[in-house]
Design a protein around this motif. Structure first.
Motif, PDB file in Angstrom:
ATOM      1  N   PRO A   4     -37.977  84.250   5.717  1.00  8.97           N
ATOM      2  CA  PRO A   4     -36.826  83.403   5.403  1.00  8.97           C
ATOM      3  C   PRO A   4     -37.043  82.629   4.100  1.00  8.97           C
ATOM      4  N   ARG A   5     -35.943  82.285   3.459  1.00  5.19           N
ATOM      5  CA  ARG A   5     -36.028  81.617   2.167  1.00  5.19           C
ATOM      6  C   ARG A   5     -35.395  80.223   2.189  1.00  5.19           C
ATOM      7  N   THR A   6     -34.765  79.879   3.311  1.00  5.41           N
ATOM      8  CA  THR A   6     -34.163  78.543   3.450  1.00  5.41           C
ATOM      9  C   THR A   6     -34.472  78.027   4.855  1.00  5.41           C
ATOM     10  N   VAL A   7     -34.316  76.717   5.034  1.00  2.25           N
ATOM     11  CA  VAL A   7     -34.570  76.134   6.356  1.00  2.25           C
ATOM     12  C   VAL A   7     -33.600  76.722   7.380  1.00  2.25           C
ATOM     13  N   VAL A   8     -32.341  76.902   6.994  1.00  2.00           N
ATOM     14  CA  VAL A   8     -31.357  77.487   7.933  1.00  2.00           C
ATOM     15  C   VAL A   8     -31.807  78.885   8.355  1.00  2.00           C
ATOM     16  N   GLN A   9     -32.278  79.687   7.409  1.00  2.00           N
ATOM     17  CA  GLN A   9     -32.744  81.042   7.762  1.00  2.00           C
ATOM     18  C   GLN A   9     -33.912  80.966   8.748  1.00  2.00           C
ATOM     19  N   ALA A  10     -34.829  80.032   8.520  1.00  2.79           N
ATOM     20  CA  ALA A  10     -35.997  79.914   9.412  1.00  2.79           C
ATOM     21  C   ALA A  10     -35.560  79.496  10.816  1.00  2.79           C
ATOM     22  N   GLU A  11     -34.626  78.550  10.875  1.00  2.22           N
ATOM     23  CA  GLU A  11     -34.163  78.083  12.197  1.00  2.22           C
ATOM     24  C   GLU A  11     -33.456  79.196  12.953  1.00  2.22           C
ATOM     25  N   ARG A  12     -32.578  79.901  12.240  1.00  4.76           N
ATOM     26  CA  ARG A  12     -31.822  80.960  12.927  1.00  4.76           C
ATOM     27  C   ARG A  12     -32.737  82.141  13.279  1.00  4.76           C
ATOM     28  N   LEU A  13     -33.765  82.356  12.466  1.00  8.65           N
ATOM     29  CA  LEU A  13     -34.722  83.423  12.793  1.00  8.65           C
ATOM     30  C   LEU A  13     -35.403  83.115  14.123  1.00  8.65           C
ATOM     31  N   ASP A  14     -35.802  81.868  14.309  1.00 10.71           N
ATOM     32  CA  ASP A  14     -36.428  81.480  15.580  1.00 10.71           C
ATOM     33  C   ASP A  14     -35.507  81.821  16.747  1.00 10.71           C
ATOM     34  N   GLU A  15     -34.216  81.562  16.572  1.00 15.38           N
ATOM     35  CA  GLU A  15     -33.255  81.849  17.655  1.00 15.38           C
ATOM     36  C   GLU A  15     -33.136  83.356  17.898  1.00 15.38           C
ATOM     37  N   ILE A  16     -33.107  84.120  16.802  1.00 14.65           N
ATOM     38  CA  ILE A  16     -32.961  85.581  16.936  1.00 14.65           C
ATOM     39  C   ILE A  16     -34.175  86.164  17.667  1.00 14.65           C
ATOM     40  N   LEU A  17     -35.369  85.650  17.341  1.00 17.50           N
ATOM     41  CA  LEU A  17     -36.601  86.238  17.896  1.00 17.50           C
ATOM     42  C   LEU A  17     -36.943  85.729  19.296  1.00 17.50           C
ATOM     43  N   ALA A  18     -36.469  84.557  19.659  1.00 16.72           N
ATOM     44  CA  ALA A  18     -36.876  83.917  20.924  1.00 16.72           C
ATOM     45  C   ALA A  18     -36.777  84.907  22.082  1.00 16.72           C
ATOM     46  N   PRO A  19     -37.767  84.948  22.975  1.00 17.05           N
ATOM     47  CA  PRO A  19     -38.878  84.014  23.124  1.00 17.05           C
ATOM     48  C   PRO A  19     -40.102  84.349  22.262  1.00 17.05           C
ATOM     49  N   VAL A  20     -40.022  85.437  21.485  1.00 17.40           N
ATOM     50  CA  VAL A  20     -41.142  85.771  20.605  1.00 17.40           C
ATOM     51  C   VAL A  20     -41.135  84.801  19.420  1.00 17.40           C
ATOM     52  N   THR A  21     -42.331  84.494  18.886  1.00 10.80           N
ATOM     53  CA  THR A  21     -42.376  83.647  17.684  1.00 10.80           C
ATOM     54  C   THR A  21     -43.121  84.389  16.576  1.00 10.80           C
ATOM     55  N   LEU A  71     -47.608  84.550  11.952  1.00 17.78           N
ATOM     56  CA  LEU A  71     -48.285  84.006  10.779  1.00 17.78           C
ATOM     57  C   LEU A  71     -47.345  84.029   9.568  1.00 17.78           C
ATOM     58  N   VAL A  72     -47.441  82.968   8.754  1.00 10.68           N
ATOM     59  CA  VAL A  72     -46.681  82.921   7.507  1.00 10.68           C
ATOM     60  C   VAL A  72     -47.690  82.813   6.374  1.00 10.68           C
ATOM     61  N   VAL A  73     -47.586  83.698   5.411  1.00  5.50           N
ATOM     62  CA  VAL A  73     -48.545  83.700   4.302  1.00  5.50           C
ATOM     63  C   VAL A  73     -47.880  83.109   3.071  1.00  5.50           C
ATOM     64  N   SER A  74     -48.458  82.027   2.570  1.00  5.66           N
ATOM     65  CA  SER A  74     -47.967  81.421   1.336  1.00  5.66           C
ATOM     66  C   SER A  74     -48.838  81.925   0.194  1.00  5.66           C
ATOM     67  N   LEU A  75     -48.220  82.595  -0.778  1.00  5.22           N
ATOM     68  CA  LEU A  75     -48.978  83.146  -1.909  1.00  5.22           C
ATOM     69  C   LEU A  75     -49.030  82.098  -3.010  1.00  5.22           C
ATOM     70  N   ASP A  76     -50.221  81.585  -3.268  1.00  7.27           N
ATOM     71  CA  ASP A  76     -50.377  80.488  -4.228  1.00  7.27           C
ATOM     72  C   ASP A  76     -50.690  81.022  -5.621  1.00  7.27           C
ATOM     73  N   ARG A 101     -42.957  73.116   7.219  1.00  8.03           N
ATOM     74  CA  ARG A 101     -42.449  73.488   8.551  1.00  8.03           C
ATOM     75  C   ARG A 101     -43.443  74.401   9.272  1.00  8.03           C
ATOM     76  N   TYR A 102     -43.911  75.447   8.568  1.00  6.03           N
ATOM     77  CA  TYR A 102     -44.815  76.398   9.226  1.00  6.03           C
ATOM     78  C   TYR A 102     -46.238  75.817   9.349  1.00  6.03           C
ATOM     79  N   GLN A 103     -46.573  74.915   8.425  1.00  9.29           N
ATOM     80  CA  GLN A 103     -47.880  74.252   8.530  1.00  9.29           C
ATOM     81  C   GLN A 103     -47.922  73.388   9.790  1.00  9.29           C
ATOM     82  N   ALA A 104     -46.848  72.642  10.008  1.00 16.43           N
ATOM     83  CA  ALA A 104     -46.777  71.771  11.192  1.00 16.43           C
ATOM     84  C   ALA A 104     -46.840  72.605  12.476  1.00 16.43           C
TER      85      ALA A 104
END
Ligand code: AMP
Length: 205
Positions: A71-88, A91-96, A166-169
């Motif tokens: 996801p690229r926005t907070v809304v996308q991340a929130e709705r993704l959680d709903e689409i995948l539930a109950p699966v989560t 891992l999220v990889v941040s490329l520095d 968000r993903y760090q927390a």
């Protein structure tokens, strides 16, 4: 691509899917073409519908998948959680990477218009800007212009960077140094995924 090959899971890149729609001139492609070329983000609703449809395909229901550019926005991340539930998401990889290196890398980047494989001026295809993998034409992306890249980086800071906290927390974030070659970065990411998920004996579900 190297990561999905390593783990034998589908590579789900929203950018690749949107570019394919533009290339084949579908209604979706015509709708998003200008927005993409300008380096703007496509609306959350369009992207989420595309993702939900992709996740209904059988290959996405077996061993997991790797998202790229989503996801690229907070809304996308929130709705993704709903689409995948109950699966989560595992891992999220941040490329520095320093911004100056990204800008230089994008200026040099050349992409296969057939399969999306990435080359560069420094590492071109073996034969005459023809993709080593699928034989497609290797070109500069329409949104790899200086103006569009500046806009994409600004949107990353404003809309995507907040996802890191968000993903760090949630204890799901790993950061990987993204300097070096594509193979070096892929190896680092693969090793992080292995460390994190390998202990459980398998990736995915
Ligand atoms: P990428 O190939 O990931 O760099 O994406 C190229 C372009 O496609 C972006 O600049 C956006 O215009 C669009 N795009 C790709 N993924 C998304 C997304 N998750 N949300 C909104 N727009 C996206």
């Amino acid at each position: 691509m190297l990561i999905s090959q390593h783990f034998s899971i589908p590579h789900i890149s929203t950018g690749d899917m949107l570019r394919a729609a533009v290339k084949s001139g579908t209604a979706l492609g015509q709708r998003v073409q200008r927005t993409m070329e300008a380096g703007e983000l496509i609306s959350d609703d369009i992207v989420l519908e595309m993702i939900a449809e992709r996740l209904r395909e059988p290959d996405a229901a077996t061993r997991g998948f790797v998202f790229d550019g989503f996801p690229r926005t907070v809304v996308q991340a929130e709705r993704l959680d709903e689409i995948l539930a109950p699966v989560t998401i595992d891992l999220v990889v941040s490329l520095d990477i320093p911004t100056a290196v990204v800008v230089e890398r994008i200026a040099q980047r050349r992409t296969c218009s057939g399969c999306g494989r990435v080359f560069s001026l420094a590492v071109p295809p073996k034969v005459d800007w023809t993709c080593d993998v699928c034989g497609g034409e290797v070109v500069q992306r329409e949104d790899d212009t200086e103006e569009a890249v500046t806009r994409r980086l600004a949107l990353y800071d404003a809309q995507t960077a907040p996802l890191i906290a968000r993903y760090q927390a949630a204890g799901r974030l790993v950061s990987v140094a993204a300097t070096g070659t594509i193979e070096e970065v892929a190896e680092r990411v693969i090793s992080c995924i292995g460390d994190r998920l390998g202990a459980a004996g398998e990736i995915g579900w």
